[in-house]
Design a protein around this motif. Sequence first.
Motif, short mmCIF file in Angstrom:
data_model
loop_
_atom_site.label_atom_id
_atom_site.label_comp_id
_atom_site.label_asym_id
_atom_site.label_seq_id
_atom_site.Cartn_x
_atom_site.Cartn_y
_atom_site.Cartn_z
N SER A 166 75.35 19.59 80.33
CA SER A 166 76.70 19.15 79.99
C SER A 166 77.66 19.56 81.10
O SER A 166 77.56 20.65 81.64
N ILE A 212 81.44 20.50 81.66
CA ILE A 212 82.64 20.91 80.94
C ILE A 212 83.59 21.58 81.91
O ILE A 212 83.21 21.91 83.04
N THR A 213 84.81 21.82 81.48
CA THR A 213 85.77 22.48 82.35
C THR A 213 85.42 23.96 82.50
O THR A 213 84.77 24.55 81.63
N LYS A 214 85.88 24.56 83.59
CA LYS A 214 85.69 26.00 83.79
C LYS A 214 86.40 26.76 82.68
O LYS A 214 85.90 27.78 82.21
N GLU A 215 87.55 26.26 82.24
CA GLU A 215 88.30 26.89 81.17
C GLU A 215 87.48 26.91 79.87
O GLU A 215 87.49 27.90 79.13
N SER A 216 86.74 25.84 79.60
CA SER A 216 85.90 25.79 78.40
C SER A 216 84.77 26.81 78.47
O SER A 216 84.42 27.41 77.46
N VAL A 217 84.21 27.02 79.65
CA VAL A 217 83.17 28.04 79.81
C VAL A 217 83.74 29.40 79.40
O VAL A 217 83.12 30.15 78.64
N ASP A 218 84.94 29.70 79.87
CA ASP A 218 85.58 30.97 79.53
C ASP A 218 85.94 31.04 78.05
O ASP A 218 85.67 32.04 77.39
N ASN A 219 86.55 29.97 77.51
CA ASN A 219 86.98 29.96 76.11
C ASN A 219 85.80 30.13 75.15
O ASN A 219 85.94 30.74 74.09
N LEU A 220 84.66 29.54 75.49
CA LEU A 220 83.47 29.64 74.64
C LEU A 220 82.68 30.92 74.89
O LEU A 220 81.74 31.23 74.15
#
Length: 69
Positions: free
Chosen positions: A37, A39-47
């Motif tokens: 997948s 995804i944004t770098k921000e999503s990696v951090d948020n998850l």
Amino acid sequence: MKYSARNALKGKVKEIEIGQVAAEVVIELPGGAQVVSMITKESVDNLGLKVGKEAYAIIKASNVILGVD
């Protein structure tokens, strides 16, 4: 967790490759198949995604196209 998608595949994060804008995340499913997948770098951090962490590949698509030679 609730979602409307029909397909949720549970596996473990095998690899995360961070690019300039997005990240490529590889989830390995039981049996060895892999789902990739973007995804944004921000999503990696948020998850809180890290290699070895359990995660779901949730797939929602109106069409799945198959092909053969």
